[in-house]
Design a protein around this motif. Structure first.
Motif, PDB file in Angstrom:
ATOM      1  N   GLY A   1      -5.808   6.014  12.915  1.00 33.84           N
ATOM      2  CA  GLY A   1      -6.395   4.719  12.604  1.00 33.84           C
ATOM      3  C   GLY A   1      -6.682   4.433  11.147  1.00 33.84           C
ATOM      4  O   GLY A   1      -7.303   3.415  10.835  1.00 33.84           O
ATOM      5  N   TYR A   2      -6.232   5.285  10.235  1.00 33.75           N
ATOM      6  CA  TYR A   2      -6.462   5.037   8.813  1.00 33.75           C
ATOM      7  C   TYR A   2      -5.406   4.087   8.250  1.00 33.75           C
ATOM      8  O   TYR A   2      -4.270   4.044   8.738  1.00 33.75           O
ATOM      9  CB  TYR A   2      -6.432   6.357   8.029  1.00 33.75           C
ATOM     10  N   ASP A   3      -5.784   3.342   7.203  1.00 39.12           N
ATOM     11  CA  ASP A   3      -4.807   2.594   6.416  1.00 39.12           C
ATOM     12  C   ASP A   3      -4.152   3.591   5.459  1.00 39.12           C
ATOM     13  O   ASP A   3      -4.842   4.229   4.655  1.00 39.12           O
ATOM     14  CB  ASP A   3      -5.487   1.466   5.629  1.00 39.12           C
ATOM     15  N   VAL A   4      -2.840   3.714   5.546  1.00 33.85           N
ATOM     16  CA  VAL A   4      -2.128   4.783   4.848  1.00 33.85           C
ATOM     17  C   VAL A   4      -1.318   4.233   3.687  1.00 33.85           C
ATOM     18  O   VAL A   4      -0.589   3.240   3.829  1.00 33.85           O
ATOM     19  CB  VAL A   4      -1.189   5.535   5.816  1.00 33.85           C
ATOM     20  N   PHE A   5      -1.420   4.916   2.551  1.00 33.83           N
ATOM     21  CA  PHE A   5      -0.677   4.556   1.344  1.00 33.83           C
ATOM     22  C   PHE A   5       0.006   5.815   0.811  1.00 33.83           C
ATOM     23  O   PHE A   5      -0.630   6.872   0.718  1.00 33.83           O
ATOM     24  CB  PHE A   5      -1.616   3.986   0.278  1.00 33.83           C
ATOM     25  N   VAL A   6       1.280   5.689   0.471  1.00 31.55           N
ATOM     26  CA  VAL A   6       2.031   6.811  -0.089  1.00 31.55           C
ATOM     27  C   VAL A   6       2.518   6.402  -1.476  1.00 31.55           C
ATOM     28  O   VAL A   6       3.069   5.305  -1.650  1.00 31.55           O
ATOM     29  CB  VAL A   6       3.225   7.186   0.813  1.00 31.55           C
ATOM     30  N   VAL A   7       2.313   7.262  -2.449  1.00 31.75           N
ATOM     31  CA  VAL A   7       2.688   6.958  -3.835  1.00 31.75           C
ATOM     32  C   VAL A   7       4.005   7.658  -4.141  1.00 31.75           C
ATOM     33  O   VAL A   7       4.086   8.893  -4.155  1.00 31.75           O
ATOM     34  CB  VAL A   7       1.587   7.386  -4.810  1.00 31.75           C
ATOM     35  N   GLU A   8       5.022   6.864  -4.378  1.00 32.75           N
ATOM     36  CA  GLU A   8       6.394   7.365  -4.439  1.00 32.75           C
ATOM     37  C   GLU A   8       6.585   8.463  -5.479  1.00 32.75           C
ATOM     38  O   GLU A   8       7.134   9.532  -5.186  1.00 32.75           O
ATOM     39  CB  GLU A   8       7.349   6.211  -4.726  1.00 32.75           C
ATOM     40  N   GLU A   9       6.141   8.235  -6.712  1.00 36.83           N
ATOM     41  CA  GLU A   9       6.397   9.203  -7.772  1.00 36.83           C
ATOM     42  C   GLU A   9       5.601  10.490  -7.595  1.00 36.83           C
ATOM     43  O   GLU A   9       5.937  11.513  -8.196  1.00 36.83           O
ATOM     44  CB  GLU A   9       6.062   8.602  -9.144  1.00 36.83           C
TER      45      GLU A   9
ATOM     46  N   VAL B   1       4.174   1.946   0.904  1.00 39.90           N
ATOM     47  CA  VAL B   1       4.691   2.771  -0.190  1.00 39.90           C
ATOM     48  C   VAL B   1       4.404   2.050  -1.498  1.00 39.90           C
ATOM     49  O   VAL B   1       4.823   0.902  -1.690  1.00 39.90           O
ATOM     50  CB  VAL B   1       6.203   3.024  -0.031  1.00 39.90           C
ATOM     51  N   LEU B   2       3.672   2.706  -2.387  1.00 36.04           N
ATOM     52  CA  LEU B   2       3.287   2.126  -3.663  1.00 36.04           C
ATOM     53  C   LEU B   2       3.904   2.898  -4.817  1.00 36.04           C
ATOM     54  O   LEU B   2       4.155   4.102  -4.710  1.00 36.04           O
ATOM     55  CB  LEU B   2       1.761   2.146  -3.828  1.00 36.04           C
ATOM     56  N   SER B   3       4.117   2.211  -5.923  1.00 34.38           N
ATOM     57  CA  SER B   3       4.452   2.903  -7.157  1.00 34.38           C
ATOM     58  C   SER B   3       3.180   3.515  -7.726  1.00 34.38           C
ATOM     59  O   SER B   3       2.061   3.103  -7.375  1.00 34.38           O
ATOM     60  CB  SER B   3       5.062   1.936  -8.171  1.00 34.38           C
ATOM     61  N   LEU B   4       3.341   4.475  -8.602  1.00 38.11           N
ATOM     62  CA  LEU B   4       2.170   5.080  -9.239  1.00 38.11           C
ATOM     63  C   LEU B   4       1.377   4.031 -10.018  1.00 38.11           C
ATOM     64  O   LEU B   4       0.144   3.983  -9.954  1.00 38.11           O
ATOM     65  CB  LEU B   4       2.610   6.207 -10.173  1.00 38.11           C
ATOM     66  N   GLU B   5       2.083   3.161 -10.722  1.00 41.08           N
ATOM     67  CA  GLU B   5       1.414   2.130 -11.503  1.00 41.08           C
ATOM     68  C   GLU B   5       0.597   1.215 -10.612  1.00 41.08           C
ATOM     69  O   GLU B   5      -0.559   0.870 -10.939  1.00 41.08           O
ATOM     70  CB  GLU B   5       2.460   1.312 -12.276  1.00 41.08           C
ATOM     71  N   ASP B   6       1.154   0.818  -9.483  1.00 40.68           N
ATOM     72  CA  ASP B   6       0.453  -0.059  -8.557  1.00 40.68           C
ATOM     73  C   ASP B   6      -0.773   0.628  -7.978  1.00 40.68           C
ATOM     74  O   ASP B   6      -1.865   0.051  -7.894  1.00 40.68           O
ATOM     75  CB  ASP B   6       1.400  -0.501  -7.439  1.00 40.68           C
ATOM     76  N   ALA B   7      -0.610   1.894  -7.572  1.00 40.84           N
ATOM     77  CA  ALA B   7      -1.728   2.633  -6.984  1.00 40.84           C
ATOM     78  C   ALA B   7      -2.877   2.787  -7.980  1.00 40.84           C
ATOM     79  O   ALA B   7      -4.048   2.578  -7.633  1.00 40.84           O
ATOM     80  CB  ALA B   7      -1.251   3.994  -6.503  1.00 40.84           C
ATOM     81  N   VAL B   8      -2.550   3.168  -9.202  1.00 39.37           N
ATOM     82  CA  VAL B   8      -3.585   3.340 -10.236  1.00 39.37           C
ATOM     83  C   VAL B   8      -4.272   2.015 -10.526  1.00 39.37           C
ATOM     84  O   VAL B   8      -5.504   1.959 -10.700  1.00 39.37           O
ATOM     85  CB  VAL B   8      -2.964   3.941 -11.514  1.00 39.37           C
ATOM     86  N   SER B   9      -3.503   0.927 -10.540  1.00 39.68           N
ATOM     87  CA  SER B   9      -4.069  -0.392 -10.783  1.00 39.68           C
ATOM     88  C   SER B   9      -5.040  -0.788  -9.668  1.00 39.68           C
ATOM     89  O   SER B   9      -6.119  -1.334  -9.930  1.00 39.68           O
ATOM     90  CB  SER B   9      -2.950  -1.435 -10.884  1.00 39.68           C
ATOM     91  N   ARG B  10      -4.674  -0.496  -8.425  1.00 41.00           N
ATOM     92  CA  ARG B  10      -5.546  -0.831  -7.297  1.00 41.00           C
ATOM     93  C   ARG B  10      -6.831   0.010  -7.306  1.00 41.00           C
ATOM     94  O   ARG B  10      -7.878  -0.456  -6.843  1.00 41.00           O
ATOM     95  CB  ARG B  10      -4.808  -0.613  -5.973  1.00 41.00           C
ATOM     96  N   LEU B  11      -6.744   1.202  -7.827  1.00 43.18           N
ATOM     97  CA  LEU B  11      -7.918   2.073  -7.885  1.00 43.18           C
ATOM     98  C   LEU B  11      -8.824   1.758  -9.071  1.00 43.18           C
ATOM     99  O   LEU B  11     -10.000   2.125  -9.079  1.00 43.18           O
ATOM    100  CB  LEU B  11      -7.481   3.532  -7.965  1.00 43.18           C
TER     101      LEU B  11
ATOM    102  N   ILE C   1       8.348   5.267   6.408  1.00 44.03           N
ATOM    103  CA  ILE C   1       6.905   5.088   6.212  1.00 44.03           C
ATOM    104  C   ILE C   1       6.581   3.621   5.978  1.00 44.03           C
ATOM    105  O   ILE C   1       5.656   3.064   6.583  1.00 44.03           O
ATOM    106  CB  ILE C   1       6.413   5.953   5.037  1.00 44.03           C
ATOM    107  N   ALA C   2       7.355   2.953   5.117  1.00 43.91           N
ATOM    108  CA  ALA C   2       7.074   1.565   4.766  1.00 43.91           C
ATOM    109  C   ALA C   2       7.262   0.620   5.938  1.00 43.91           C
ATOM    110  O   ALA C   2       6.604  -0.434   5.998  1.00 43.91           O
ATOM    111  CB  ALA C   2       7.957   1.131   3.598  1.00 43.91           C
ATOM    112  N   THR C   3       8.129   0.966   6.879  1.00 43.94           N
ATOM    113  CA  THR C   3       8.403   0.061   7.996  1.00 43.94           C
ATOM    114  C   THR C   3       7.626   0.403   9.257  1.00 43.94           C
ATOM    115  O   THR C   3       7.592  -0.405  10.196  1.00 43.94           O
ATOM    116  CB  THR C   3       9.905   0.048   8.331  1.00 43.94           C
ATOM    117  N   HIS C   4       6.993   1.598   9.314  1.00 46.48           N
ATOM    118  CA  HIS C   4       6.338   1.995  10.551  1.00 46.48           C
ATOM    119  C   HIS C   4       4.958   2.637  10.411  1.00 46.48           C
ATOM    120  O   HIS C   4       4.191   2.639  11.375  1.00 46.48           O
ATOM    121  CB  HIS C   4       7.241   2.971  11.324  1.00 46.48           C
ATOM    122  N   PHE C   5       4.623   3.208   9.263  1.00 46.37           N
ATOM    123  CA  PHE C   5       3.412   4.031   9.198  1.00 46.37           C
ATOM    124  C   PHE C   5       2.427   3.668   8.091  1.00 46.37           C
ATOM    125  O   PHE C   5       1.275   4.107   8.144  1.00 46.37           O
ATOM    126  CB  PHE C   5       3.798   5.508   9.051  1.00 46.37           C
TER     127      PHE C   5
END
Length: 205
Positions: free
Chosen positions: A162-170, A194-204, A187-191
């Motif tokens: 039940g978690y919201d899952v994010f995977v950082v490609e790089e 998928v984020l880029s490192l830049e996007d993930a760091v920006s969101r954090l 992962i992107a279509t079912h689980f």
């Protein structure tokens, strides 16, 4: 996987519900198997060119800590060569030996959670789910090696729980380029997302 990549007729049936964002106040980074057995060229089962994934993981760890999120380190916890996982794989990363240790370019904080696992998923047979729920975690960011084996298994179980899952490609490394792209697509279509490192760091940030 890129946002412009064409989806197959099965996977393109995506929900109209807007995707979740990383909940900075309720997030945890799960760092999977960034250990010498896989990252050291002299390790038992080394991936190729591990430098970029180590650097990306370090940046992601720093961003998560700065955001006040939890960092969970996961490593093999095999106790003997008779471990059931070794029915298929060669014995590796047993006990407290060099192969089972987190790579020296990554430095877990003493206060951060360390989990030892005996199967591919970081959830199977461990207290990871209990730990995340005790800290009211909603968003789970996953990185590590190998993307198509232990990272993928961890992503599956995080989604099933039940978690919201994010995977950082790089910050992930698969056993090959074909496996890398295929796993990110699934992962992107079912689980999860998928984020880029830049996007993930920006969101954090």
């Amino acid at each position: 996987m890129t946002e412009t990549q064409d989806l197959d007729g099965f996977s393109d049936k995506m929900s109209a519900q807007p995707p979740a964002d990383i909940d900075r106040e309720r997030c945890a980074l799960i760092v999977v198997d960034m250990v010498n057995a896989y990252l050291d060229p002299a390790g038992e089962m080394p991936v190729s060119d591990a430098g970029p994934v180590i650097d990306a993981t370090r940046a992601l760890v720093d961003a998560t800590r700065a955001a006040g999120g939890k960092v969970v380190w996961v490593r093999p916890g095999h106790t003997e060569g008779a471990d059931g996982l070794f029915r298929i794989r060669i014995p590796h990363a047993i006990g407290e030996g060099h192969g089972a240790q987190i790579h020296p370019d990554l430095a877990p904080d003493e206060a951060e959670k360390l989990i030892k696992k005996r199967r591919y998923s970081s959830f199977f047979g461990t207290d990871l789910d209990m730990y995340l729920r005790e800290h009211d975690i909603r968003s789970v960011i996953v990185c590590g090696v190998a993307l198509n084996i232990c990272v993928r298994s961890t992503v599956h179980d995080a989604f099933f729980n039940g978690y919201d899952v994010f995977v950082v490609e790089e910050a992930c490394k698969a056993t090959g380029e074909r496996e890398h792209e295929s796993t990110l697509y699934d992962i992107a279509t079912h689980f999860g997302q998928v984020l880029s490192l830049e996007d993930a760091v920006s969101r954090l940030a």
